[in-house]
Scaffold this motif. Structure first.
Motif, mmCIF file in Angstrom:
data_model
loop_
_atom_site.group_PDB
_atom_site.id
_atom_site.type_symbol
_atom_site.label_atom_id
_atom_site.label_comp_id
_atom_site.label_asym_id
_atom_site.label_seq_id
_atom_site.Cartn_x
_atom_site.Cartn_y
_atom_site.Cartn_z
ATOM 1 N N ASP A 1 98.406 44.312 118.857
ATOM 2 C CA ASP A 1 96.920 44.308 117.765
ATOM 3 C C ASP A 1 97.310 44.548 116.306
ATOM 4 O O ASP A 1 97.932 45.874 115.539
ATOM 5 C CB ASP A 1 96.324 45.491 118.001
ATOM 6 N N GLU A 2 97.183 43.808 115.179
ATOM 7 C CA GLU A 2 97.543 43.796 114.096
ATOM 8 C C GLU A 2 97.095 44.431 112.635
ATOM 9 O O GLU A 2 97.445 44.800 112.486
ATOM 10 C CB GLU A 2 97.494 41.703 113.041
ATOM 11 N N ARG A 3 95.941 44.918 113.786
ATOM 12 C CA ARG A 3 94.892 45.917 112.511
ATOM 13 C C ARG A 3 95.743 47.618 112.717
ATOM 14 O O ARG A 3 95.101 48.797 112.070
ATOM 15 C CB ARG A 3 93.267 45.783 113.283
ATOM 16 N N LEU A 4 96.642 47.241 113.888
ATOM 17 C CA LEU A 4 97.083 48.772 113.838
ATOM 18 C C LEU A 4 98.263 49.546 113.140
ATOM 19 O O LEU A 4 99.497 49.929 112.991
ATOM 20 C CB LEU A 4 97.606 49.132 115.512
ATOM 21 N N ILE A 5 99.146 47.727 112.135
ATOM 22 C CA ILE A 5 100.040 48.111 111.263
ATOM 23 C C ILE A 5 99.691 48.118 110.087
ATOM 24 O O ILE A 5 98.241 47.119 109.845
ATOM 25 C CB ILE A 5 100.504 46.506 111.510
ATOM 26 N N VAL A 6 100.488 49.252 109.454
ATOM 27 C CA VAL A 6 99.330 49.454 107.866
ATOM 28 C C VAL A 6 100.646 49.066 106.940
ATOM 29 O O VAL A 6 102.511 49.657 107.225
ATOM 30 C CB VAL A 6 100.022 50.878 107.786
ATOM 31 N N PRO A 7 100.298 48.292 106.120
ATOM 32 C CA PRO A 7 101.987 47.913 104.638
ATOM 33 C C PRO A 7 101.804 49.096 104.005
ATOM 34 O O PRO A 7 101.198 50.027 103.946
ATOM 35 C CB PRO A 7 101.474 46.465 104.657
#
Length: 263
Positions: free
Chosen positions: A228-234
């Motif tokens: 789930d890429e929405r869980l990755i924070v840059p």
């Protein structure tokens, strides 16, 4: 379960082309960079800080604009820097590992390979050491000799629901932080992805130690987030401020990553 907060403390105007290694846009559009530290707060009240930012003197030296000092950012979140017990350093670049004197009581968590990288032969080259500050590295060495540094080798657990994962790429020992929250396992990428676009376009930020490790790191981040890429924070994207709600208390520069993003 943890709450995760992004605390913005500085900003820097850049052109979009400067944020990608490969040509990303023929136009000289502005693509500013934000600087964050992160605060992790467990349901039992335990608090851990991720990264320590840079000082006003370093902001002036490097031409960055402070939004607020790091200790003021923490105060806005109800935290005294001198009382923090644990600090995770994702890597030792100046904007992530400055201000160590603000945290005299903290145990510092860093990867073995990052300390070796910052003190080894690669620092003989200006292109490698440009984003490091020798005084920050010396402060880390002093902390080692004072018995305050907890070294990690790859994946490890700091506390229940909080794990560290060596990614590399940007620096040799860069580590991401995975935190269990009510919405899932939030992954703080730090500089494994400066911007959402670095990962989405597979086009890295220009400061790269190991290109292969950085590219593999994007896949590793997605794996850590369960796909789930929405869980990755840059690490530096102003888009974080648009996607996540601001905390109710403070100056409006603290954002709740444990809550669902708007998009």
């Amino acid at each position: 379960m943890w709450e995760v907060f992004a605390l913005r403390y500085a900003e820097h105007d850049r052109l979009g082309r400067d944020n990608y290694l490969l040509p990303a846009d023929p136009h000289d559009a502005l693509m500013p960079m934000d600087y964050f530290i992160w605060l992790l707060r467990a349901h039992d009240g335990r608090e851990i800080v991720v990264d320590t930012g840079f000082s006003p003197a370093m902001a002036a030296q490097r031409g960055r604009r402070l939004v607020r000092t790091v200790d003021a950012a923490l105060q806005d979140a109800g935290v005294r820097a001198d009382a923090v017990q644990d600090v995770i350093l994702t890597h030792l670049h100046y904007d992530h590992a400055g201000n160590l004197p603000l945290f005299p009581a903290a145990r510092l968590h860093v990867q073995d390979r990052e300390m070796a990288f910052a003190t080894g032969r690669n620092m003989c080259f200006a292109c490698m050491r440009h984003a490091f500050e020798v005084d920050d590295v010396v402060a880390m060495l002093r902390a080692v000799y004072a018995g305050r540094v907890h070294f990690h080798d790859g994946d490890s657990e700091v506390a229940p629901g909080l794990t560290l994962h060596r990614i590399g790429g940007h620096t040799d020992g860069l580590q991401a932080v995975r935190v269990s929250t009510a919405r899932g396992d939030v992954v703080l990428a730090s500089d494994a992805a400066h911007f959402y676009g670095n990962m989405e376009r597979e086009n890295p930020f220009p400061i790269v130690f190991d290109m292969g490790a950085m590219a593999q790191g994007w896949r590793r981040l997605k794996q850590l987030a369960g796909g789930d890429e929405r869980l990755i924070v840059p690490g530096h994207d102003p888009e974080v401020r648009r996607r996540y709600p601001a905390a109710s208390a403070g100056s409006g520069e603290t954002f709740c990553l444990h809550l669902e993003p708007a998009c």
